[in-house]
Scaffold this active site. Structure first.
Site, short mmCIF file in Angstrom:
data_model
loop_
_atom_site.label_atom_id
_atom_site.label_comp_id
_atom_site.label_asym_id
_atom_site.label_seq_id
_atom_site.Cartn_x
_atom_site.Cartn_y
_atom_site.Cartn_z
N GLY A 1 0.79 -1.23 0.00
CA GLY A 1 0.00 0.00 0.00
C GLY A 1 0.82 1.27 0.00
O GLY A 1 0.34 2.32 0.46
N LYS A 2 2.03 1.23 -0.54
CA LYS A 2 2.89 2.43 -0.57
C LYS A 2 2.28 3.53 -1.43
O LYS A 2 2.24 4.70 -1.02
CB LYS A 2 4.28 2.07 -1.10
CG LYS A 2 5.05 1.09 -0.23
CD LYS A 2 6.43 0.81 -0.79
CE LYS A 2 6.41 0.12 -2.13
NZ LYS A 2 5.78 -1.23 -2.10
N ASP B 1 7.33 8.55 -5.36
CA ASP B 1 6.92 7.14 -5.43
C ASP B 1 8.03 6.33 -6.08
O ASP B 1 8.81 6.85 -6.88
CB ASP B 1 5.64 7.01 -6.24
CG ASP B 1 4.96 5.66 -6.04
OD1 ASP B 1 5.02 5.13 -4.92
OD2 ASP B 1 4.36 5.14 -7.01
N GLU B 2 8.12 5.05 -5.74
CA GLU B 2 9.12 4.13 -6.31
C GLU B 2 10.54 4.70 -6.21
O GLU B 2 11.32 4.67 -7.17
CB GLU B 2 8.77 3.80 -7.77
CG GLU B 2 7.39 3.23 -7.98
CD GLU B 2 7.20 1.83 -7.37
OE1 GLU B 2 8.21 1.21 -6.99
OE2 GLU B 2 6.05 1.37 -7.28
N CYS C 1 2.97 -11.69 4.76
CA CYS C 1 3.51 -12.69 3.84
C CYS C 1 2.48 -13.82 3.67
O CYS C 1 1.58 -13.99 4.50
CB CYS C 1 4.82 -13.22 4.40
SG CYS C 1 5.54 -14.58 3.43
#
Length: 201
Positions: A60-61, A133-134, A191
């Site tokens: 959810g970044k 972002d990224e 995970c």
């Protein structure tokens, strides 16, 4: 050569502010002391910081970045939103979450000088926050330019991205974020085994 900007001019490595603007001195990355970036308070006032918020994929970044941008803009503040051009999964200059929310951003390539971009945009209207972002795809000079925005212009920067790849090796952008960031925060996700996800498959 003097470059004009919102605070005055850049000359011989220093920002000479216009009238009534705060003094800004650019970071000297050649100095052996540039790692000491303890800037919690200045004259009793809290100053801007560089935040690195990392996680594995599907945590959810991007939606978190879009939410932060919305909160700033809802309060009448201006944000500068950046994304590396190499991430073109949904189009160049587009931030997209897996739940379907998207937002346009300024695309950053290897040659982009983020500090100069910030100065140009800030001259149009003051920028209250920079969102990236990224950020794992950034180059070393990009991260150092973000540091200058924080330290010289007292503008907070929030960068979101992965920390390591599928080989558990750091990306270039991640490495320098870990070096320079004032605050490092993990965005946790689950995970498939049910524990905290730490690897990128």
């Amino acid at each position: 050569m003097v470059k004009e900007n919102h605070t005055g001019s850049i000359k011989e490595g220093r920002l000479f502010p216009a009238k009534a603007a705060p003094l800004c001195i650019l970071v000297d990355f050649a100095s052996p002391f540039h790692y000491n970036r303890s800037r919690i308070e200045r004259g009793g006032k809290k100053v801007a910081q560089l935040y690195y918020r990392y996680s594995t994929m599907n945590a959810g970044k991007s939606i978190e970045l879009i939410k932060v941008a919305y909160n700033y803009e809802e309060r009448g503040k201006r944000v500068l939103v950046l994304t590396p051009s190499v991430d073109d999964r949904y189009g160049v200059g587009v931030i997209a979450s897996r739940i379907g929310v998207t937002r346009e951003a300024i695309s950053v390539n290897e040659e982009t000088n983020i500090l100069e971009l910030f100065m140009k945009e800030n001259k149009k209207a003051p920028i209250d926050c920079v969102l990236v972002d990224e950020c794992q795809f950034l180059k070393k000079h990009h991260v150092q330019e973000l540091v200058e925005i924080v330290d010289s212009c007292d503008t907070p920067v929030l960068a979101y991205g992965l920390k390591n790849d599928f080989k558990n090796e750091l990306f270039e952008g991640s490495y320098y974020m870990l070096v320079y960031a004032d605050k490092i925060e993990e965005i946790k996700t689950i995970c498939c085994c049910g524990g905290n996800a730490t690897m990128v498959a």
